[in-house]
Design an enzyme around this catalytic site. Structure first.
Site, PDB file in Angstrom:
ATOM      1  N   GLY A  12      46.695  29.321  35.556  1.00 29.11           N
ATOM      2  CA  GLY A  12      47.347  30.527  36.076  1.00 29.11           C
ATOM      3  C   GLY A  12      47.682  31.603  35.059  1.00 29.11           C
ATOM      4  O   GLY A  12      48.600  32.391  35.278  1.00 29.11           O
ATOM      5  N   SER A  13      46.899  31.687  33.967  1.00 27.17           N
ATOM      6  CA  SER A  13      47.229  32.748  32.997  1.00 27.17           C
ATOM      7  C   SER A  13      46.902  34.132  33.556  1.00 27.17           C
ATOM      8  O   SER A  13      47.586  35.111  33.231  1.00 27.17           O
ATOM      9  CB  SER A  13      46.530  32.507  31.655  1.00 27.17           C
ATOM     10  OG  SER A  13      45.149  32.711  31.763  1.00 27.17           O
ATOM     11  N   ASN A  14      45.890  34.227  34.390  1.00 31.89           N
ATOM     12  CA  ASN A  14      45.611  35.530  35.019  1.00 31.89           C
ATOM     13  C   ASN A  14      46.678  35.886  36.052  1.00 31.89           C
ATOM     14  O   ASN A  14      47.050  37.048  36.180  1.00 31.89           O
ATOM     15  CB  ASN A  14      44.214  35.554  35.639  1.00 31.89           C
ATOM     16  CG  ASN A  14      43.150  35.838  34.602  1.00 31.89           C
ATOM     17  OD1 ASN A  14      43.037  36.959  34.117  1.00 31.89           O
ATOM     18  ND2 ASN A  14      42.390  34.820  34.229  1.00 31.89           N
ATOM     19  N   LYS A  65      35.377  23.596  56.112  1.00 27.14           N
ATOM     20  CA  LYS A  65      35.794  24.757  55.312  1.00 27.14           C
ATOM     21  C   LYS A  65      36.473  25.788  56.210  1.00 27.14           C
ATOM     22  O   LYS A  65      37.462  26.412  55.834  1.00 27.14           O
ATOM     23  CB  LYS A  65      34.557  25.368  54.646  1.00 27.14           C
ATOM     24  CG  LYS A  65      34.887  26.424  53.630  1.00 27.14           C
ATOM     25  CD  LYS A  65      33.633  26.897  52.923  1.00 27.14           C
ATOM     26  CE  LYS A  65      33.989  27.723  51.710  1.00 27.14           C
ATOM     27  NZ  LYS A  65      34.396  26.944  50.560  1.00 27.14           N
ATOM     28  N   MET A  90      38.948  27.902  42.292  1.00 31.90           N
ATOM     29  CA  MET A  90      37.649  27.290  42.067  1.00 31.90           C
ATOM     30  C   MET A  90      36.893  26.935  43.352  1.00 31.90           C
ATOM     31  O   MET A  90      35.923  26.190  43.303  1.00 31.90           O
ATOM     32  CB  MET A  90      37.790  26.077  41.150  1.00 31.90           C
ATOM     33  CG  MET A  90      38.129  26.487  39.732  1.00 31.90           C
ATOM     34  SD  MET A  90      36.946  27.721  39.091  1.00 31.90           S
ATOM     35  CE  MET A  90      37.620  28.073  37.472  1.00 31.90           C
ATOM     36  N   ILE A  93      34.560  31.217  48.500  1.00 38.51           N
ATOM     37  CA  ILE A  93      35.161  31.837  49.687  1.00 38.51           C
ATOM     38  C   ILE A  93      34.135  31.838  50.829  1.00 38.51           C
ATOM     39  O   ILE A  93      32.984  32.239  50.649  1.00 38.51           O
ATOM     40  CB  ILE A  93      35.599  33.288  49.359  1.00 38.51           C
ATOM     41  CG1 ILE A  93      36.647  33.294  48.232  1.00 38.51           C
ATOM     42  CG2 ILE A  93      36.126  34.002  50.601  1.00 38.51           C
ATOM     43  CD1 ILE A  93      37.977  32.681  48.597  1.00 38.51           C
ATOM     44  N   HIS A 109      35.894  37.004  36.597  1.00 38.48           N
ATOM     45  CA  HIS A 109      34.901  36.019  36.148  1.00 38.48           C
ATOM     46  C   HIS A 109      34.712  36.170  34.637  1.00 38.48           C
ATOM     47  O   HIS A 109      34.562  37.292  34.139  1.00 38.48           O
ATOM     48  CB  HIS A 109      33.574  36.243  36.881  1.00 38.48           C
ATOM     49  CG  HIS A 109      32.548  35.230  36.528  1.00 38.48           C
ATOM     50  ND1 HIS A 109      32.588  33.924  37.004  1.00 38.48           N
ATOM     51  CD2 HIS A 109      31.475  35.283  35.694  1.00 38.48           C
ATOM     52  CE1 HIS A 109      31.583  33.242  36.503  1.00 38.48           C
ATOM     53  NE2 HIS A 109      30.884  34.049  35.699  1.00 38.48           N
TER      54      HIS A 109
HETATM   55  C1  GAR Z   1      39.603  32.277  33.891  1.00 38.13           C
HETATM   56  O1  GAR Z   1      38.877  32.316  32.693  1.00 38.13           O
HETATM   57  C2  GAR Z   1      38.797  32.869  35.009  1.00 38.13           C
HETATM   58  O2  GAR Z   1      38.016  33.964  34.628  1.00 38.13           O
HETATM   59  C3  GAR Z   1      37.933  31.705  35.403  1.00 38.13           C
HETATM   60  O3  GAR Z   1      38.791  30.597  35.353  1.00 38.13           O
HETATM   61  C4  GAR Z   1      39.790  30.841  34.372  1.00 38.13           C
HETATM   62  C5  GAR Z   1      41.133  30.637  35.018  1.00 38.13           C
HETATM   63  O4  GAR Z   1      42.155  30.717  34.074  1.00 38.13           O
HETATM   64  N1  GAR Z   1      37.348  31.871  36.689  1.00 38.13           N
HETATM   65  C6  GAR Z   1      36.144  31.456  36.995  1.00 38.13           C
HETATM   66  O5  GAR Z   1      35.414  30.865  36.233  1.00 38.13           O
HETATM   67  C7  GAR Z   1      35.722  31.761  38.422  1.00 38.13           C
HETATM   68  N2  GAR Z   1      34.301  31.615  38.561  1.00 38.13           N
HETATM   69  P1  GAR Z   1      43.646  30.951  34.514  1.00 38.13           P
HETATM   70  O6  GAR Z   1      43.959  29.878  35.570  1.00 38.13           O
HETATM   71  O7  GAR Z   1      44.436  30.740  33.255  1.00 38.13           O
HETATM   72  O8  GAR Z   1      43.763  32.341  35.057  1.00 38.13           O
END
Ligand code: GAR
Length: 200
Positions: A12-14, A65, A90, A93, A109
């Protein structure tokens, strides 16, 4: 204020970057709900620390789904969500969410799409030997990591990089361009023309 949902599966850093952008006034929006398909996702802890509505929906409880996404959709509607942000979510959709939130789902991404879609994009790029990697914020459509591109940021690959150090520098840029893209959306500055996004 635009009501957001953030869909997560992991650390969840984003999500944190979006929360911080709202709390410091950069982003004029509110997070109505954070939904995780994974019970122990640290993203849920982050949400709770900030007093946000955090929900776990276990996809394994559902036979299809469609029925899983109907449940997610119910939560989105109950919370009057206008824009859905995928942040390390992950799951792919499906039609149910796509048709209800057409052009209102964004994803981050960790690669310069259309190169390296799918899982472990940073490692794919590193192993391929690219000299420039990066990240992309895009609209979500039926094609995996294939929707119209909103923002991208380049990250140079250094001789001393490993896949992990490269991923770390890409992540720093993700945390900048995701709030920036959401800000453009909530300020009505994104205009879709075919698969091009015109900003302004
Ligand atoms: C991030 O690097 C994001 O870009 C990637 O997962 C990570 C999640 O990190 N997403 C994908 O690869 C989607 N195809 P986070 O949980 O720390 O945000």
């Amino acid at each position: 204020m635009t009501k957001l949902a953030v869909l997560v599966s992991g650390r969840g850093s984003n999500l944190q970057a979006i929360i911080d952008s709202i709390e410091n006034g950069y982003l004029k929006a509110e997070i109505s709900v954070v939904i995780s398909d994974i019970a122990g996702a640290y993203a849920l802890e982050r949400a709770k620390k900030h007093g946000l509505n955090a929900v776990h929906i276990d996809s394994k409880r559902f036979e299809t789904k469609e029925s899983y996404e109907e449940e997610v959709l119910g939560v989105l509607r109950n919370n009057k969500v206008e824009l859905v942000l995928l942040a390390g979510y992950m799951k792919i959709i499906g039609k149910t969410l796509l048709s209800s939130y057409k052009n209102r789902i964004l994803n981050i991404h960790p690669a310069l799409l259309p190169a390296f879609p799918g899982l472990h994009a940073q490692q794919q790029a590193f192993e391929y030997g690219v000299k420039v990697a990066g990240c992309t914020v895009h609209f979500v459509d039926e094609e995996l990591d294939g929707g119209a591109i909103i923002l991208q940021k380049c990250v140079e690959v250094k001789e001393c990089d490993t896949a992990e150090t490269l991923a770390g520098r890409i992540l720093e840029q993700e945390h900048k361009i995701y709030p920036e893209a959401v800000k453009l959306f909530v300020e009505n500055k994104l205009h879709l023309e075919g698969r091009k996004v015109i900003i302004g």
